[in-house]
Design an enzyme around this catalytic site. Structure first.
Site, PDB file in Angstrom:
ATOM      1  N   ALA A 111       0.695  -1.118  -0.042  1.00  0.00           N
ATOM      2  CA  ALA A 111      -0.056  -0.056   0.049  1.00  0.00           C
ATOM      3  C   ALA A 111       0.818   1.288  -0.070  1.00  0.00           C
ATOM      4  O   ALA A 111       0.331   2.411  -0.385  1.00  0.00           O
ATOM      5  CB  ALA A 111      -0.877   0.067   1.266  1.00  0.00           C
ATOM      6  N   PRO A 113       3.081   4.522  -0.700  1.00  0.00           N
ATOM      7  CA  PRO A 113       2.831   5.566   0.129  1.00  0.00           C
ATOM      8  C   PRO A 113       1.374   5.815   0.186  1.00  0.00           C
ATOM      9  O   PRO A 113       1.083   6.557   0.915  1.00  0.00           O
ATOM     10  CB  PRO A 113       3.724   6.665  -0.468  1.00  0.00           C
ATOM     11  CG  PRO A 113       3.823   6.400  -1.838  1.00  0.00           C
ATOM     12  CD  PRO A 113       3.785   5.108  -2.190  1.00  0.00           C
ATOM     13  N   GLY A 114       0.606   4.896  -0.393  1.00  0.00           N
ATOM     14  CA  GLY A 114      -0.857   5.279  -0.026  1.00  0.00           C
ATOM     15  C   GLY A 114      -1.587   6.117  -0.855  1.00  0.00           C
ATOM     16  O   GLY A 114      -2.979   6.392  -0.512  1.00  0.00           O
ATOM     17  N   ARG A 139       8.370   3.865   4.340  1.00  0.00           N
ATOM     18  CA  ARG A 139       7.407   4.166   3.544  1.00  0.00           C
ATOM     19  C   ARG A 139       6.128   4.270   4.194  1.00  0.00           C
ATOM     20  O   ARG A 139       5.162   5.076   3.877  1.00  0.00           O
ATOM     21  CB  ARG A 139       7.308   3.320   2.142  1.00  0.00           C
ATOM     22  CG  ARG A 139       8.199   3.727   1.228  1.00  0.00           C
ATOM     23  CD  ARG A 139       8.418   2.370   0.326  1.00  0.00           C
ATOM     24  NE  ARG A 139       7.524   2.290  -0.687  1.00  0.00           N
ATOM     25  CZ  ARG A 139       7.526   2.958  -2.001  1.00  0.00           C
ATOM     26  NH1 ARG A 139       8.169   3.590  -2.247  1.00  0.00           N
ATOM     27  NH2 ARG A 139       6.355   2.786  -2.667  1.00  0.00           N
ATOM     28  N   CYS A 233       3.341  -0.469 -12.870  1.00  0.00           N
ATOM     29  CA  CYS A 233       3.988   0.785 -13.548  1.00  0.00           C
ATOM     30  C   CYS A 233       5.028   0.280 -14.398  1.00  0.00           C
ATOM     31  O   CYS A 233       5.987   0.833 -14.556  1.00  0.00           O
ATOM     32  CB  CYS A 233       4.241   1.876 -12.800  1.00  0.00           C
ATOM     33  SG  CYS A 233       5.433   1.689 -11.413  1.00  0.00           S
TER      34      CYS A 233
HETATM   35  N1  SAM Z   1       0.168   1.235  -4.040  1.00  0.00           N
HETATM   36  C1  SAM Z   1       0.983   2.295  -3.627  1.00  0.00           C
HETATM   37  C2  SAM Z   1       0.590   3.692  -4.045  1.00  0.00           C
HETATM   38  O1  SAM Z   1      -0.401   3.703  -4.752  1.00  0.00           O
HETATM   39  O2  SAM Z   1       1.047   4.775  -3.501  1.00  0.00           O
HETATM   40  C3  SAM Z   1       2.258   2.062  -4.281  1.00  0.00           C
HETATM   41  C4  SAM Z   1       2.997   0.761  -4.025  1.00  0.00           C
HETATM   42  S1  SAM Z   1       4.741   0.513  -4.599  1.00  0.00           S
HETATM   43  C5  SAM Z   1       4.487   0.209  -6.518  1.00  0.00           C
HETATM   44  C6  SAM Z   1       5.097  -1.365  -4.121  1.00  0.00           C
HETATM   45  C7  SAM Z   1       5.083  -1.478  -2.614  1.00  0.00           C
HETATM   46  O3  SAM Z   1       5.206  -2.822  -2.051  1.00  0.00           O
HETATM   47  C8  SAM Z   1       6.348  -0.787  -2.083  1.00  0.00           C
HETATM   48  O4  SAM Z   1       5.812  -0.062  -0.931  1.00  0.00           O
HETATM   49  C9  SAM Z   1       7.018  -1.848  -1.150  1.00  0.00           C
HETATM   50  O5  SAM Z   1       7.500  -1.716   0.050  1.00  0.00           O
HETATM   51  C10 SAM Z   1       5.828  -3.045  -0.849  1.00  0.00           C
HETATM   52  N2  SAM Z   1       6.277  -4.435  -0.725  1.00  0.00           N
HETATM   53  C11 SAM Z   1       7.024  -4.940  -1.499  1.00  0.00           C
HETATM   54  N3  SAM Z   1       6.913  -6.434  -1.161  1.00  0.00           N
HETATM   55  C12 SAM Z   1       5.905  -6.427  -0.133  1.00  0.00           C
HETATM   56  C13 SAM Z   1       5.446  -7.524   0.489  1.00  0.00           C
HETATM   57  N4  SAM Z   1       5.949  -8.902   0.674  1.00  0.00           N
HETATM   58  N5  SAM Z   1       4.200  -7.433   1.365  1.00  0.00           N
HETATM   59  C14 SAM Z   1       3.888  -6.180   1.557  1.00  0.00           C
HETATM   60  N6  SAM Z   1       4.310  -4.936   0.739  1.00  0.00           N
HETATM   61  C15 SAM Z   1       5.375  -5.188  -0.087  1.00  0.00           C
END
Ligand code: SAM
Length: 303
Positions: A111, A113-114, A139, A233
């Site tokens: 989620a 930075p949200g 984050r 993305c």
């Molecule tokens: N959905 C967010 C937004 O719209 O602001 C952006 C998400 S970003 C593409 C991917 C996120 O997945 C990162 O913050 C990362 O820390 C997290 N992440 C990576 N592996 C993960 C896991 N196994 N479980 C939960 N989060 C994870």
């Protein structure tokens, strides 16, 4: 440079936070500040004509305004007060398409930075339960600030690996919607597109795709889940259509939903139900969205 030229083509998108204000109030506020509202965009070229203080409403997404790419709202009152969220149009698609019911139980699996969490909460009118997970504590703390400013109250943040969240836990027994936006190569982000990311080594892409498929398979394990939206993305089929294809093969109880028939860019090969986005066709960063839904139980006649 070519990259800068591409970045210049992407307008500034502003999502109105309907938990704090309305589209009409934001438009009125901006007009009083000297901005000039030009109505709803009807074609892509309308976006290229934006300059100075002119702005439009988006054609596909409600509550989304479009300004010239040079417009900066980071110091603006509406941004600081959480009335507007600065979010690329493509990144508004997942929550909009998932469209969870008011009062429902929802998971945002990766989620921070949200931005998508806050969009989900707005659609849910802050009612129901929004479970948001992320592995990265730093984050997540940025995310708390963002959600507080945006007035989100229906969420529960956890510093947790989504793959270790137990689908059988009674806490999640009513979860019907999951938004999955996992880590990806980022190859669709125009500003990040340099020689390094162009030549993604295959090993890294393969590792990401394996992780993404694990996450998607895991999301389908929640007993009441009806719809899962998957987004990246990335421009690589390996992280997009190929992940969805493998997941569907492994989960015959789910199928793809045909998304936005009037969207101009579709998933590759057999995956035309899914959406892609790009600077050339949608004036956004490169993006991919798929939505899986649980097949309805078979009736006697179908047996
Ligand atoms: N959905 C967010 C937004 O719209 O602001 C952006 C998400 S970003 C593409 C991917 C996120 O997945 C990162 O913050 C990362 O820390 C997290 N992440 C990576 N592996 C993960 C896991 N196994 N479980 C939960 N989060 C994870």
């Amino acid at each position: 440079s070519f990259q800068q030229a591409q970045a210049d083509v992407i307008p500034r998108y502003v999502r109105v936070n309907t938990l704090k204000t309305t589209l009409d109030d934001v438009i009125d506020y901006l007009k009083r500040e000297g901005f000039s509202y030009q109505g709803t965009a009807s074609q892509l070229e309308d976006l290229d004509r934006l300059s100075g203080k002119t702005f439009l409403c988006d054609l596909h997404l409600q509550d989304l305004l479009i300004f010239s790419g040079k417009t900066d709202f980071h110091d603006h009152f509406l941004y600081k007060a959480g009335h507007i969220i600065l979010q690329d149009k493509a990144s508004c698609l997942p929550a909009f398409l998932l469209n969870p019911q008011v009062g429902s139980h929802v998971i945002d699996a990766c989620a921070a930075p949200g931005n998508k969490t806050s969009h989900l909460a707005a659609i849910m009118k802050n009612k129901g339960k929004l479970f948001a997970f992320d592995l990265d504590a730093k984050r997540l703390s940025t995310m708390s600030t963002l959600l507080l400013r945006a007035g989100i109250t229906c969420h529960q943040l956890a510093n947790q690996d989504f793959l270790k969240v137990d689908p059988q836990s009674p806490e999640y027994k009513e979860v019907e919607y999951i938004l999955l936006d996992p880590s990806c190569s980022g190859s669709g982000m125009v500003c990040l597109r340099d020689e390094v990311s162009e030549q993604q080594d295959d090993g890294r892409l393969q590792a990401l795709a394996t992780f993404q498929l694990h996450c998607l398979n895991h999301a389908l394990q929640f007993p009441q889940v009806q719809r899962v939206v998957y987004s990246t993305c990335s421009v690589h089929s390996q992280e997009n259509e190929e992940v969805v294809s493998a997941c569907l093969q492994q989960n015959p109880g789910f199928r793809l939903v045909h998304l936005l028939p009037n969207w101009p860019e579709r998933g590759h090969e057999l995956f035309t139900q899914c959406l892609r986005a790009s600077t050339a066709k949608t004036r956004t960063h490169g993006f991919f969205v798929a939505m899986l839904e649980r097949r309805p139980p078979q009736t006697d006649e179908e047996n």
